[in-house]
Motif scaffolding. Sequence first.
Motif, PDB file in Angstrom:
ATOM      1  N   SER A   5       0.831  -1.198   0.000  1.00  0.00           N
ATOM      2  CA  SER A   5       0.000   0.000   0.000  1.00  0.00           C
ATOM      3  C   SER A   5       0.867   1.250   0.000  1.00  0.00           C
ATOM      4  O   SER A   5       1.912   1.304   0.661  1.00  0.00           O
ATOM      5  CB  SER A   5      -0.932  -0.005   1.209  1.00  0.00           C
ATOM      6  N   VAL A   6       0.428   2.266  -0.735  1.00  0.00           N
ATOM      7  CA  VAL A   6       1.231   3.467  -0.948  1.00  0.00           C
ATOM      8  C   VAL A   6       0.400   4.718  -0.657  1.00  0.00           C
ATOM      9  O   VAL A   6      -0.758   4.820  -1.079  1.00  0.00           O
ATOM     10  CB  VAL A   6       1.741   3.539  -2.408  1.00  0.00           C
ATOM     11  N   LEU A   7       1.003   5.667   0.063  1.00  0.00           N
ATOM     12  CA  LEU A   7       0.431   6.993   0.262  1.00  0.00           C
ATOM     13  C   LEU A   7       1.235   7.977  -0.571  1.00  0.00           C
ATOM     14  O   LEU A   7       2.457   8.044  -0.463  1.00  0.00           O
ATOM     15  CB  LEU A   7       0.493   7.388   1.736  1.00  0.00           C
ATOM     16  N   VAL A   8       0.562   8.747  -1.428  1.00  0.00           N
ATOM     17  CA  VAL A   8       1.209   9.743  -2.276  1.00  0.00           C
ATOM     18  C   VAL A   8       1.077  11.109  -1.614  1.00  0.00           C
ATOM     19  O   VAL A   8      -0.039  11.542  -1.303  1.00  0.00           O
ATOM     20  CB  VAL A   8       0.577   9.768  -3.677  1.00  0.00           C
ATOM     21  N   VAL A   9       2.203  11.787  -1.394  1.00  0.00           N
ATOM     22  CA  VAL A   9       2.190  13.091  -0.718  1.00  0.00           C
ATOM     23  C   VAL A   9       2.804  14.135  -1.642  1.00  0.00           C
ATOM     24  O   VAL A   9       4.009  14.101  -1.924  1.00  0.00           O
ATOM     25  CB  VAL A   9       2.966  13.046   0.606  1.00  0.00           C
ATOM     26  N   ASP A  10       1.965  15.057  -2.126  1.00  0.00           N
ATOM     27  CA  ASP A  10       2.433  16.139  -2.994  1.00  0.00           C
ATOM     28  C   ASP A  10       1.393  17.247  -2.967  1.00  0.00           C
ATOM     29  O   ASP A  10       0.202  16.966  -3.025  1.00  0.00           O
ATOM     30  CB  ASP A  10       2.642  15.647  -4.429  1.00  0.00           C
ATOM     31  N   HIS A  19       1.592  10.672 -10.262  1.00  0.00           N
ATOM     32  CA  HIS A  19       2.313   9.687  -9.455  1.00  0.00           C
ATOM     33  C   HIS A  19       1.388   8.542  -9.039  1.00  0.00           C
ATOM     34  O   HIS A  19       1.806   7.381  -8.987  1.00  0.00           O
ATOM     35  CB  HIS A  19       2.914  10.359  -8.221  1.00  0.00           C
ATOM     36  N   THR A  20       0.146   8.873  -8.772  1.00  0.00           N
ATOM     37  CA  THR A  20      -0.825   7.833  -8.424  1.00  0.00           C
ATOM     38  C   THR A  20      -1.006   6.866  -9.587  1.00  0.00           C
ATOM     39  O   THR A  20      -1.019   5.640  -9.399  1.00  0.00           O
ATOM     40  CB  THR A  20      -2.174   8.466  -8.054  1.00  0.00           C
ATOM     41  N   ARG A  21      -1.133   7.397 -10.783  1.00  0.00           N
ATOM     42  CA  ARG A  21      -1.295   6.531 -11.954  1.00  0.00           C
ATOM     43  C   ARG A  21      -0.054   5.681 -12.176  1.00  0.00           C
ATOM     44  O   ARG A  21      -0.153   4.503 -12.549  1.00  0.00           O
ATOM     45  CB  ARG A  21      -1.599   7.367 -13.192  1.00  0.00           C
ATOM     46  N   PHE A  22       1.124   6.248 -11.961  1.00  0.00           N
ATOM     47  CA  PHE A  22       2.359   5.474 -12.102  1.00  0.00           C
ATOM     48  C   PHE A  22       2.367   4.289 -11.134  1.00  0.00           C
ATOM     49  O   PHE A  22       2.719   3.166 -11.511  1.00  0.00           O
ATOM     50  CB  PHE A  22       3.572   6.366 -11.830  1.00  0.00           C
ATOM     51  N   VAL A  23       2.011   4.555  -9.881  1.00  0.00           N
ATOM     52  CA  VAL A  23       2.006   3.478  -8.884  1.00  0.00           C
ATOM     53  C   VAL A  23       1.000   2.402  -9.263  1.00  0.00           C
ATOM     54  O   VAL A  23       1.289   1.203  -9.188  1.00  0.00           O
ATOM     55  CB  VAL A  23       1.692   4.043  -7.484  1.00  0.00           C
ATOM     56  N   VAL A  81      10.018   6.913  -0.094  1.00  0.00           N
ATOM     57  CA  VAL A  81      10.756   7.287  -1.294  1.00  0.00           C
ATOM     58  C   VAL A  81      10.526   8.770  -1.515  1.00  0.00           C
ATOM     59  O   VAL A  81       9.385   9.215  -1.683  1.00  0.00           O
ATOM     60  CB  VAL A  81      10.287   6.491  -2.533  1.00  0.00           C
ATOM     61  N   MET A  82      11.599   9.554  -1.472  1.00  0.00           N
ATOM     62  CA  MET A  82      11.485  10.980  -1.727  1.00  0.00           C
ATOM     63  C   MET A  82      11.266  11.188  -3.222  1.00  0.00           C
ATOM     64  O   MET A  82      12.015  10.651  -4.046  1.00  0.00           O
ATOM     65  CB  MET A  82      12.753  11.724  -1.284  1.00  0.00           C
ATOM     66  N   VAL A  83      10.234  11.943  -3.565  1.00  0.00           N
ATOM     67  CA  VAL A  83       9.906  12.243  -4.956  1.00  0.00           C
ATOM     68  C   VAL A  83       9.786  13.755  -5.050  1.00  0.00           C
ATOM     69  O   VAL A  83       8.775  14.331  -4.646  1.00  0.00           O
ATOM     70  CB  VAL A  83       8.602  11.548  -5.384  1.00  0.00           C
ATOM     71  N   PRO A 107      11.501  16.261 -13.038  1.00  0.00           N
ATOM     72  CA  PRO A 107      10.473  15.373 -13.583  1.00  0.00           C
ATOM     73  C   PRO A 107      11.084  14.036 -13.963  1.00  0.00           C
ATOM     74  O   PRO A 107      12.287  13.950 -14.220  1.00  0.00           O
ATOM     75  CB  PRO A 107      10.000  16.132 -14.825  1.00  0.00           C
ATOM     76  N   PHE A 108      10.275  13.017 -13.987  1.00  0.00           N
ATOM     77  CA  PHE A 108      10.776  11.694 -14.332  1.00  0.00           C
ATOM     78  C   PHE A 108       9.698  10.943 -15.098  1.00  0.00           C
ATOM     79  O   PHE A 108       8.528  11.347 -15.127  1.00  0.00           O
ATOM     80  CB  PHE A 108      11.177  10.907 -13.074  1.00  0.00           C
ATOM     81  N   GLU A 109      10.091   9.843 -15.715  1.00  0.00           N
ATOM     82  CA  GLU A 109       9.162   9.007 -16.449  1.00  0.00           C
ATOM     83  C   GLU A 109       8.766   7.810 -15.587  1.00  0.00           C
ATOM     84  O   GLU A 109       9.367   7.547 -14.538  1.00  0.00           O
ATOM     85  CB  GLU A 109       9.779   8.538 -17.767  1.00  0.00           C
ATOM     86  N   TYR A 110       7.783   7.073 -16.072  1.00  0.00           N
ATOM     87  CA  TYR A 110       7.262   5.941 -15.300  1.00  0.00           C
ATOM     88  C   TYR A 110       8.352   4.948 -14.930  1.00  0.00           C
ATOM     89  O   TYR A 110       8.415   4.487 -13.781  1.00  0.00           O
ATOM     90  CB  TYR A 110       6.161   5.229 -16.089  1.00  0.00           C
TER      91      TYR A 110
END
Length: 222
Positions: A5-10, A19-23, A81-83, A107-110
Amino acid sequence: MTDLSVLVVDDDFMVASIHTRFVERTPGFRVVGVAATAGAAKQEIERLRPDLVLLDVHLPDMTGIELLRTLRAEGNDIGVVMVTAAREADTVRAASANGAAHYLVKPFEYDDLRVRLDAFATAHTALRTGGAADQGDIDAVFAPLAAQGRSALPKGLSPETADAVLGSLRAAGDLSASECAEAVGISRVSVRRYLEHFVSTGQASVRLRYGTGRPERRYHST
């Protein structure tokens, strides 16, 4: 095995959505929440107890580094993971010192995120039994060190080709996948698998070079 499970913080809604779609594209992971501030993130961590947090540095109420320090001071060893767009050496050192698993610059790619998620999953699951760890489990946790060996290559990658790709990258210092493929004599798709593996194990880094059209991925030996 259940998904991690992942929490996206931005604090940028559109970036958090990307980032949610990438995960969600990555097998073995699912997003359970999104937070736009450090305070909201801390509440969601306590409520949801996720396995991993994708944490931005620049947040409106406190920095991601400060949140990470707070979590560690409370004895919370959650994966982080720092993003972030932050590149300052002090910030990177602070993230490492406080136990961030990886540090990914926007910025980064998938694929940039995917290789780090895969590395985190390998380390996370290696010691989940709670019993005595064998060397293979320990190597999985300390993946950047252990991956220097040939045995760490993913299935389908050959040691001989890996040596050729890494040797070409080290000789040039900076290559695109197409340039490396031409130097080694294999397809660009194949050589990119090796290059992304080296990125995931810390033997190479990647950045985007912008020009006309799609940004070019440039790989660097480390």
